[in-house]
Design a protein around this motif. Structure first.
Motif, PDB file in Angstrom:
ATOM      1  N   THR A   1     -14.904 -21.689  55.759  1.00  0.00           N
ATOM      2  CA  THR A   1     -14.531 -21.023  57.016  1.00  0.00           C
ATOM      3  C   THR A   1     -15.830 -20.612  57.736  1.00  0.00           C
ATOM      4  N   PRO A   2     -15.739 -20.221  59.005  1.00  0.00           N
ATOM      5  CA  PRO A   2     -16.939 -19.742  59.699  1.00  0.00           C
ATOM      6  C   PRO A   2     -17.667 -18.640  58.913  1.00  0.00           C
ATOM      7  N   GLU A   3     -16.896 -17.712  58.343  1.00  0.00           N
ATOM      8  CA  GLU A   3     -17.521 -16.619  57.572  1.00  0.00           C
ATOM      9  C   GLU A   3     -18.272 -17.185  56.360  1.00  0.00           C
ATOM     10  N   GLN A   4     -17.629 -18.137  55.692  1.00  0.00           N
ATOM     11  CA  GLN A   4     -18.272 -18.709  54.492  1.00  0.00           C
ATOM     12  C   GLN A   4     -19.527 -19.516  54.853  1.00  0.00           C
ATOM     13  N   ILE A   5     -19.478 -20.193  56.000  1.00  0.00           N
ATOM     14  CA  ILE A   5     -20.654 -20.962  56.431  1.00  0.00           C
ATOM     15  C   ILE A   5     -21.804 -19.996  56.724  1.00  0.00           C
ATOM     16  N   VAL A   6     -21.494 -18.902  57.415  1.00  0.00           N
ATOM     17  CA  VAL A   6     -22.553 -17.937  57.761  1.00  0.00           C
ATOM     18  C   VAL A   6     -23.133 -17.308  56.485  1.00  0.00           C
ATOM     19  N   GLU A   7     -22.235 -17.032  55.539  1.00  0.00           N
ATOM     20  CA  GLU A   7     -22.707 -16.480  54.260  1.00  0.00           C
ATOM     21  C   GLU A   7     -23.703 -17.438  53.591  1.00  0.00           C
ATOM     22  N   GLN A   8     -23.383 -18.721  53.622  1.00  0.00           N
ATOM     23  CA  GLN A   8     -24.258 -19.713  52.977  1.00  0.00           C
ATOM     24  C   GLN A   8     -25.575 -19.880  53.754  1.00  0.00           C
ATOM     25  N   LEU A   9     -25.474 -19.818  55.083  1.00  0.00           N
ATOM     26  CA  LEU A   9     -26.703 -19.924  55.885  1.00  0.00           C
ATOM     27  C   LEU A   9     -27.583 -18.689  55.666  1.00  0.00           C
ATOM     28  N   ALA A  10     -26.939 -17.522  55.555  1.00  0.00           N
ATOM     29  CA  ALA A  10     -27.704 -16.284  55.308  1.00  0.00           C
ATOM     30  C   ALA A  10     -28.383 -16.359  53.938  1.00  0.00           C
ATOM     31  N   ASN A  11     -27.666 -16.938  52.977  1.00  0.00           N
ATOM     32  CA  ASN A  11     -28.255 -17.089  51.649  1.00  0.00           C
ATOM     33  C   ASN A  11     -29.518 -17.948  51.715  1.00  0.00           C
TER      34      ASN A  11
ATOM     35  N   ASN B   1     -32.233 -15.889  53.251  1.00  0.00           N
ATOM     36  CA  ASN B   1     -32.742 -14.884  52.303  1.00  0.00           C
ATOM     37  C   ASN B   1     -33.615 -15.504  51.228  1.00  0.00           C
ATOM     38  N   LEU B   2     -33.295 -16.755  50.883  1.00  0.00           N
ATOM     39  CA  LEU B   2     -34.103 -17.435  49.864  1.00  0.00           C
ATOM     40  C   LEU B   2     -35.456 -17.897  50.422  1.00  0.00           C
ATOM     41  N   GLY B   3     -35.613 -17.843  51.759  1.00  0.00           N
ATOM     42  CA  GLY B   3     -36.919 -18.168  52.335  1.00  0.00           C
ATOM     43  C   GLY B   3     -36.955 -19.375  53.248  1.00  0.00           C
TER      44      GLY B   3
ATOM     45  N   LYS C   1     -29.206 -28.081  45.654  1.00  0.00           N
ATOM     46  CA  LYS C   1     -28.485 -26.789  45.613  1.00  0.00           C
ATOM     47  C   LYS C   1     -29.411 -25.731  46.215  1.00  0.00           C
ATOM     48  N   PRO C   2     -28.846 -24.628  46.735  1.00  0.00           N
ATOM     49  CA  PRO C   2     -29.687 -23.662  47.436  1.00  0.00           C
ATOM     50  C   PRO C   2     -30.861 -23.163  46.598  1.00  0.00           C
ATOM     51  N   GLU C   3     -30.640 -22.930  45.302  1.00  0.00           N
ATOM     52  CA  GLU C   3     -31.699 -22.350  44.460  1.00  0.00           C
ATOM     53  C   GLU C   3     -32.913 -23.278  44.343  1.00  0.00           C
ATOM     54  N   SER C   4     -32.693 -24.575  44.606  1.00  0.00           N
ATOM     55  CA  SER C   4     -33.819 -25.518  44.478  1.00  0.00           C
ATOM     56  C   SER C   4     -34.929 -25.192  45.463  1.00  0.00           C
ATOM     57  N   ILE C   5     -34.608 -24.389  46.448  1.00  0.00           N
ATOM     58  CA  ILE C   5     -35.624 -24.043  47.436  1.00  0.00           C
ATOM     59  C   ILE C   5     -36.814 -23.342  46.787  1.00  0.00           C
ATOM     60  N   LYS C   6     -36.547 -22.657  45.663  1.00  0.00           N
ATOM     61  CA  LYS C   6     -37.622 -21.854  45.050  1.00  0.00           C
ATOM     62  C   LYS C   6     -38.843 -22.702  44.767  1.00  0.00           C
ATOM     63  N   LYS C   7     -38.617 -23.922  44.246  1.00  0.00           N
ATOM     64  CA  LYS C   7     -39.798 -24.728  43.914  1.00  0.00           C
ATOM     65  C   LYS C   7     -40.502 -25.242  45.186  1.00  0.00           C
ATOM     66  N   HIS C   8     -39.751 -25.375  46.278  1.00  0.00           N
ATOM     67  CA  HIS C   8     -40.373 -25.859  47.525  1.00  0.00           C
ATOM     68  C   HIS C   8     -41.193 -24.777  48.232  1.00  0.00           C
ATOM     69  N   LEU C   9     -40.856 -23.503  47.931  1.00  0.00           N
ATOM     70  CA  LEU C   9     -41.580 -22.422  48.618  1.00  0.00           C
ATOM     71  C   LEU C   9     -43.072 -22.442  48.286  1.00  0.00           C
ATOM     72  N   ALA C  10     -43.405 -23.057  47.147  1.00  0.00           N
ATOM     73  CA  ALA C  10     -44.814 -23.114  46.736  1.00  0.00           C
ATOM     74  C   ALA C  10     -45.677 -23.782  47.801  1.00  0.00           C
ATOM     75  N   ILE C  11     -45.063 -24.649  48.594  1.00  0.00           N
ATOM     76  CA  ILE C  11     -45.864 -25.367  49.594  1.00  0.00           C
ATOM     77  C   ILE C  11     -46.416 -24.409  50.653  1.00  0.00           C
ATOM     78  N   LYS C  12     -45.636 -23.380  50.969  1.00  0.00           N
ATOM     79  CA  LYS C  12     -46.113 -22.402  51.968  1.00  0.00           C
ATOM     80  C   LYS C  12     -47.351 -21.690  51.429  1.00  0.00           C
ATOM     81  N   GLU C  13     -47.250 -21.297  50.168  1.00  0.00           N
ATOM     82  CA  GLU C  13     -48.346 -20.587  49.525  1.00  0.00           C
ATOM     83  C   GLU C  13     -49.584 -21.485  49.454  1.00  0.00           C
ATOM     84  N   ARG C  14     -49.338 -22.738  49.148  1.00  0.00           N
ATOM     85  CA  ARG C  14     -50.452 -23.686  49.029  1.00  0.00           C
ATOM     86  C   ARG C  14     -51.151 -23.892  50.375  1.00  0.00           C
ATOM     87  N   ALA C  15     -50.353 -24.033  51.433  1.00  0.00           N
ATOM     88  CA  ALA C  15     -50.946 -24.200  52.765  1.00  0.00           C
ATOM     89  C   ALA C  15     -51.789 -22.973  53.110  1.00  0.00           C
TER      90      ALA C  15
END
Ligand SMILES: Cc1cc2nc3c(=O)[nH]c(=O)nc-3n(C[C@H](O)[C@H](O)[C@H](O)COP(=O)(O)O)c2cc1C
Length: 377
Positions: A329-339, A342-344, A237-251
């Protein structure tokens, strides 16, 4: 060996000026999996996609014309059985990338390389060759392998999970020296004992082709933070990205380097949400449950990325290896990609039920909205 700050800054300047994956697009885009039968759809849902050279080339050329940065193949040596023998027909990825290097202009071609299946001296030379054919647009997706029956085809014993990453790190250290050292060298490690090792020419990309890794276990993250340029997360799920962002900080903190974080996603985009949902449902309804079961049983044992998801239904597996699908829809896809952005997330490699037809739709209906949203220019 860690670079000095000024060497590192020079490298990043070079990449920003020359390497497509370091361009100024806010959300990098790629196309994923079209070198294997059924792509990432463990399903018999109707599609015009066939795994032929003509279609593979057409899909990647289309993505190139759309300005995408990444063409990422799956590294696969045999199928998963079931009614589709999912992924049973596939092109080898270094040679696939070499052919596409001639057919394209800007997109980066990757080989997905199971490190234990190719000797580092051969891999380094193949990579340099493709980097020259493409004029600096080649990269390697390093995979350690988890599908035991496919690695047993190579006769070697399959190493225990974390040891695969130790093997991968040694493999990569030899490959990197072949790409950068001007003098011949000897290498004596745990897995390789090599004499008077040398390679010329060097890659076009300096100091070497872009490297990505797509493991999510602690051992994978350790290797990625230290050695690779982009890490690919498996997101349920999109929110799962939060735990992966730690890798950037670690690098950044442990190794003084910036690495990118990307993911993969199924796109099901239609004029109306109802149509898109119906297509997704058709993928599930036509699912090859036996192949999905076969894959899930191996993944549960051999991979640490997927354990939580195995408790869920097979549905997600049928439609994209358990990753979060983007439907609407195209709008909904763009909204999800923007999300995601924004999450990083720095980029996404996309896959489709019907690559060619749906990429053309994406180009007409989604790309303009991505530009309006400031994600692409
Ligand atoms: C975008 C992406 C692409 C991948 N491609 C392949 C592949 O082509 N072949 C393969 O065997 N594994 C592939 N994997 C699986 C990973 O390389 C890795 O083996 C898996 O995530 C388990 O590693 P871990 O247990 O260290 O997390 C891919 C994973 C991701 C997220």
């Amino acid at each position: 060996m860690q670079m000095s700050k000024s060497e590192y800054d020079t490298l990043m300047d070079y990449r920003r000026n020359n390497v497509p994956l370091y361009n100024t697009q806010k959300l990098k885009l790629g196309v994923f999996g079209m070198n294997c039968s059924n792509g990432l759809m463990i399903s018999e849902a109707p599609t015009s996609f066939r795994m032929t050279w003509e279609q593979s080339r057409e899909i990647v050329m289309r993505a190139d014309a759309m300005g995408f940065e990444i063409a990422l193949p799956l590294g696969r040596w045999r199928g998963f059985g079931g009614t589709t023998n999912f992924n049973g027909t596939s092109f080898e990825t270094y040679t696939w990338a070499a052919g596409l290097a001639e057919a394209t202009k800007n997109i980066m071609l990757f080989a997905t390389s199971h490190v234990s299946t190719v000797h580092p001296v051969v891999a380094a030379k193949q990579a340099v060759t493709i980097d020259h054919i493409s004029n600096g647009r080649f990269g390697i997706n390093l995979v350690m392998g988890w599908f035991r029956p496919e690695l047993e085809m190579f006769g070697g014993r399959m190493l225990e999970h974390d040891e695969r990453y130790h093997y991968g790190a040694e493999w990569l250290s030899v490959v990197k020296r072949l790409w950068t050292d001007n003098e011949p060298f000897d290498h004596k490690g745990k897995y390789f004992d090599l004499k008077n090792v040398q390679a010329s020419p060097k890659p076009i990309q300096k100091p070497h082709p872009v490297l990505i890794n797509a493991g999510n276990s602690p051992a994978a993250i350790e290797l990625s933070a230290r050695e690779v340029d982009f890490c690919f997360a498996t997101l349920d799920k999109p929110e799962s990205i939060k735990k992966h962002l730690a890798i950037k900080e670690r690098a950044r903190t442990e190794h003084g380097r910036e690495i990118g974080l990307c993911a993969s996603a199924l796109i099901v985009c239609r004029d109306t949400e109802a149509e898109a949902l119906a297509v997704y449902q058709s993928i599930l309804d036509h699912g090859d449950r036996e192949a999905a079961r076969n894959m899930m049983s191996v993944l549960g044992i051999e991979s640490q990325s997927f354990n939580e998801r195995l408790a869920k239904s097979q549905e997600r597996f049928v439609a994209g290896y358990g990753t979060h699908p983007l439907i609407g829809t195209p709008e909904q896809i763009v909204e999800q990609l923007a999300n995601y952005s924004n999450l990083g997330l720095d980029g996404l490699v996309l896959f489709f039920l019907d690559y060619n037809v749906e990429l053309a739709y994406f180009e007409r209906n989604v790309m303009p909205l991505l530009k309006q949203a400031g994600l692409r220019h």
